[in-house]
Motif scaffolding. Structure first.
Motif, PDB file in Angstrom:
ATOM      1  N   LYS A  88       0.817  -1.216   0.000  1.00  0.00           N
ATOM      2  CA  LYS A  88       0.000   0.000   0.000  1.00  0.00           C
ATOM      3  C   LYS A  88       0.856   1.274   0.000  1.00  0.00           C
ATOM      4  CE  LYS A  88      -4.264   0.166   2.011  1.00  0.00           C
ATOM      5  NZ  LYS A  88      -5.199   0.157   3.100  1.00  0.00           N
ATOM      6  N   GLU A  89       1.944   1.258   0.751  1.00  0.00           N
ATOM      7  CA  GLU A  89       2.735   2.496   0.830  1.00  0.00           C
ATOM      8  C   GLU A  89       3.880   2.523  -0.187  1.00  0.00           C
ATOM      9  OE1 GLU A  89       4.864   3.057   4.540  1.00  0.00           O
ATOM     10  OE2 GLU A  89       5.286   0.918   4.735  1.00  0.00           O
ATOM     11  N   GLN A  90       4.387   1.320  -0.535  1.00  0.00           N
ATOM     12  CA  GLN A  90       5.581   1.280  -1.372  1.00  0.00           C
ATOM     13  C   GLN A  90       5.243   1.005  -2.833  1.00  0.00           C
ATOM     14  OE1 GLN A  90       7.651  -0.804  -3.205  1.00  0.00           O
ATOM     15  NE2 GLN A  90       9.410   0.599  -3.133  1.00  0.00           N
ATOM     16  N   GLY A  91       4.194   0.225  -3.077  1.00  0.00           N
ATOM     17  CA  GLY A  91       3.744  -0.004  -4.447  1.00  0.00           C
ATOM     18  C   GLY A  91       4.057  -1.382  -5.006  1.00  0.00           C
ATOM     19  N   LYS A  92       5.024  -2.094  -4.415  1.00  0.00           N
ATOM     20  CA  LYS A  92       5.469  -3.348  -5.029  1.00  0.00           C
ATOM     21  C   LYS A  92       4.360  -4.410  -4.989  1.00  0.00           C
ATOM     22  CE  LYS A  92       8.881  -3.416  -2.161  1.00  0.00           C
ATOM     23  NZ  LYS A  92      10.091  -3.607  -1.437  1.00  0.00           N
ATOM     24  N   PRO A  93       4.375  -5.363  -5.936  1.00  0.00           N
ATOM     25  CA  PRO A  93       3.386  -6.436  -5.918  1.00  0.00           C
ATOM     26  C   PRO A  93       3.428  -7.212  -4.593  1.00  0.00           C
ATOM     27  CG  PRO A  93       4.586  -6.442  -8.002  1.00  0.00           C
ATOM     28  CD  PRO A  93       5.265  -5.434  -7.117  1.00  0.00           C
TER      29      PRO A  93
END
Ligand code: NAD
Length: 468
Positions: A88-93
Motif C-alpha cells: 500500500k505504501e511502497q507499491g510493489k506487488p
C-alpha cells in the motif's frame, strides 16, 4: 489491523501534534496519516535510547538474541498484514512484499544466531592479548523507501545483538509498515532500546550531527550519503553507508541467451527497478546483441503493470512523485539519446506508472547509461571489446555490484577478478544473504553490512593486553 500509527519512544506509543499523509503510489490516494516528529520528539527518542543503553549493553547476549528472535516471530505472525501495508505504501506487488518480510525474518534470525566471544589474538611467555568487541552506544538507523522493512532488518538485529540501542528513521514516504511493526513489538525489547521517529526529510541531519549518537547506519542515495558523512565528522561518528549504484551486466558472446535474458529482465525490473543492486545497464557483445534484445522485448511485453495489490501485477508504480518525475526525465533522455524497443510510455490516470522500457543504440557518456536512473528503464549497449568495458566501468564513481554472463565459467571468473565492485556475480545478479558480506566500492558505500563483518561494524574493538 490498527491503522492508528504512532511513534515508539521509550516503550510508549506516542502521537505528535503534527501529522503527515502517506500516499498509495498506485492510486495517489492517502493510504494513512501518521505522526510527524520534530526536533523535540527526536531528542526524546535519542535520550530514551541513551538511558536504555547501559542496561541493554550489560544484558547477556543470549537474552538479547532471545528478544531479536521474538521480534522475528512477530514479523512471521503478522506477515500478511505487514506485506499488505508495504504494498500500500511502497507499491510493489504483494508477492514481492511477502518476500521482503521473509527476507527480513531471515536477517533477524541470522543475527540472533551469532556469538561475540573474546578472542586471544596473541599469547607468549611475556603477555596475553585479548580482543573484545564493545557496543558503541546509540545507533541512528536511516532507511530509504525502496525496501523499508528489509533495510530495517539489515540494521536493527545487528545493532541490538551487539548491545547498542537504536533510533530508527524510516523514509517519509514509507513509514507505515515500520511503525506498525514497532507497535507490535512495543514490549519485545526493554523500554528505550528501540525507538522510531518519522519526519519529512528534515530530521536526518539532527541525528547525524547529534553528539549522543555514536553511529549512523545509513542506506540511501550517494548524494545524501555525502551530507551524512560531512555532518557526522564533527563527532567522528562511526558510519556505515550503503549508497547508490549503477550496476552493469556484462554479457559475453558465449552466454546462454534465453536464461540470461530472463534473469537480467527479472533483476532489472524487480521493485520497478528501484533497487540499489538492480541491473541498471547491460553491455552485450555485438554477436548476440540482437538476439538478446529480442528475448528481452518478449519479456517486457509480458509484464503486467498495475496496483501491486491486484493479483497478477508484475510491475507496480514508482514509489513517490519525486522519483516518478525524475524517471520521466530519464525517459525523455532515453528517447533522445537512444532507440526505444519496448515500453517508453507513462501510463495516464492516477498512479506513478511507467512501462518497463528497453533502450538500445545508446552509449556511455549519456545520462541514461552513466547515472542511476532508479526506475524501470534498461539501457542496452553493444560492445566489441570486453576489456574496454571493464576499464571504463572501473573508473566510474559507483561500484556496488556487477555481473558477468557466460557459459565459460573460467573466463567469467577471470573477468570477475578484474571488475572493481563490492559484489561481482556470475550468471546471476541481486543474490544476497545474511551470511554473505555486502559492501559498496568507491562512492557506493563505506563499511560492510551482513555477516559477522557487518555485526562487528556495530562494535568498538577493545584490546586487553596483560603482562605475565
Ligand atoms: P535518500 O538518500 O533520498 O533518502 C534516504 C534516507 O535519508 C531517508 O530516510 C531520508 O529521509 C534521509 N535523509 C534525507 N536527507 C538527509 C540528510 N541530510 N541527512 C540524513 N538523512 C537524510 O534515498 P532514497 O531516495 O530514499 O533511496 C534511494 C537511494 O538509496 C538510491 O540511490 C539507492 O541506490 C540507494 N539504496 C542503496 C542501498 C544499498 O544497500 N547500497 C539499498 C537501498 C537503496
Amino acid at each position: 489491523m490498527d491503522m492508528n500509527f504512532r511513534l515508539l519512544i521509550n516503550g510508549q506509543l506516542i502521537e505528535t501534534k503534527q501529522t503527515m499523509a502517506v500516499l498509495n503510489p498506485a492510486t495517489e490516494e492517502v493510504a494513512a496519516h501518521c505522526p510527524r516528529a520534530d526536533e523535540k520528539v527526536a531528542e526524546k527518542a535519542i535520550q530514551a535510547a541513551l538511558s536504555a543503553f547501559p542496561s541493554w549493553a550489560a544484558t547477556p547476549l543470549s537474552k538479547r538474541a532471545e528478544c531479536i528472535n521474538k521480534f522475528a516471530d512477530m514479523m512471521a505472525n503478522h506477515k500478511q498484514e505487514l506485506a499488505s501495508l508495504l504494498t500500500k505504501e511502497q507499491g510493489k506487488p504483494v508477492a514481492e512484499s511477502l518476500a521482503e518480510v521473509d527476507y527480513s525474518i531471515a536477517y533477524a534470525r541470522y543475527f540472533a544466531s551469532l556469538k561475540m566471544e573474546p578472542q586471544t589474538v596473541h599469547e607468549d611467555d611475556a603477555c596475553k592479548v585479548e580482543e573484545h568487541h564493545m557496543p558503541l552506544g546509540v545507533v541512528g538507523a536511516i532507511i530509504p523507501w525502496n525496501f523499508p522493512l528489509l533495510v530495517l532488518n539489515f540494521k536493527l538485529p545487528a545493532a541490538l545483538l551487539a548491545g547498542n540501542t537504536i533510533v530508527i528513521k524510516p523514509s517519509p514516504t514509507t513509514p507505515l509498515a515500520t511503525l506498525h511493526l514497532m507497535s507490535l513489538c512495543k514490549d519485545v525489547f526493554p523500554a528505550g532500546v528501540v525507538n522510531v521517529i518519522t519526519d519529512q526529510n528534515d530530521l536526518g541531519s539532527y541525528l547525524t550531527g547529534h553528539s549522543d549518537i555514536a553511529k549512523i547506519s545509513f542506506t540511501g542515495s550517494t548524494e545524501t550519503g555525502k551530507k551524512v558523512m560531512a555532518n557526522a565528522a564533527g563527532t567522528i561518528k562511526r558510519l556505515t553507508l550503503e549508497l547508490g549504484g549503477n550496476d552493469p551486466a556484462i554479457v559475453l558472446a558465449n552466454a546462454d541467451i534465453d536464461s540470461t535474458a530472463e534473469k537480467i529482465f527479472a533483476t532489472s525490473f524487480v521493485n520497478c527497478g528501484q533497487v540499489c543492486i538492480a541491473i541498471k545497464r547491460t553491455y552485450v557483445h555485438s554477436s548476440i546483441h540482437d538476439q538478446l534484445c529480442a528475448k528481452l522485448v518478449e519479456l517486457a511485453n509480458q509484464s503486467i503493470i498495475g496496483d501491486g495489490a491486484e493479483q497478477g501485477t508484475t510491475i507496480g508504480p514508482l514509489q513517490n512523485k519525486q522519483q516518478f518525475e525524475k524517471v520521466k526525465v530519464f525517459l525523455e533522455k532515453a528517447k533522445k539519446d537512444g532507440h526505444i524497443i519496448a515500453g517508453g510510455n507513462v501510463l495516464s490516470g492516477a498512479g506513478y506508472f511507467i512501462e518497463p522500457t528497453l533502450v538500445t543504440d545508446v552509449r556511455d557518456g549519456t545520462d541514461i547509461v552513466d547515472q542511476e536512473q532508479f526506475g524501470p528503464i534498461l539501457p542496452i549497449i553493444k560492445y566489441e571489446d570486453v576489456d574496454d568495458i571493464v576499464n571504463m566501468i572501473n573508473q566510474q564513481p559507483y561500484g556496488l555490484g556487477a555481473s558477468i554472463w557466460s557459459r565459460d565459467i573460467a573466463q567469467a571468473q577471470e573477468l570477475a577478478q578484474k571488475v572493481s565492485a563490492g559484489t561481482v556475480w556470475i550468471n546471476q545478479h541481486f543474490s544476497i544473504a545474511p551470511n554473505i558480506p555486502f559492501a559498496g566500492a568507491r562512492q557506493s558505500g563505506l563499511g560492510v553490512e551482513f555477516s559477522v563483518a557487518g555485526l562487528l561494524e556495530y562494535t568498538q574493538i577493545k584490546i586487553i593486553n596483560q603482562a605475565k
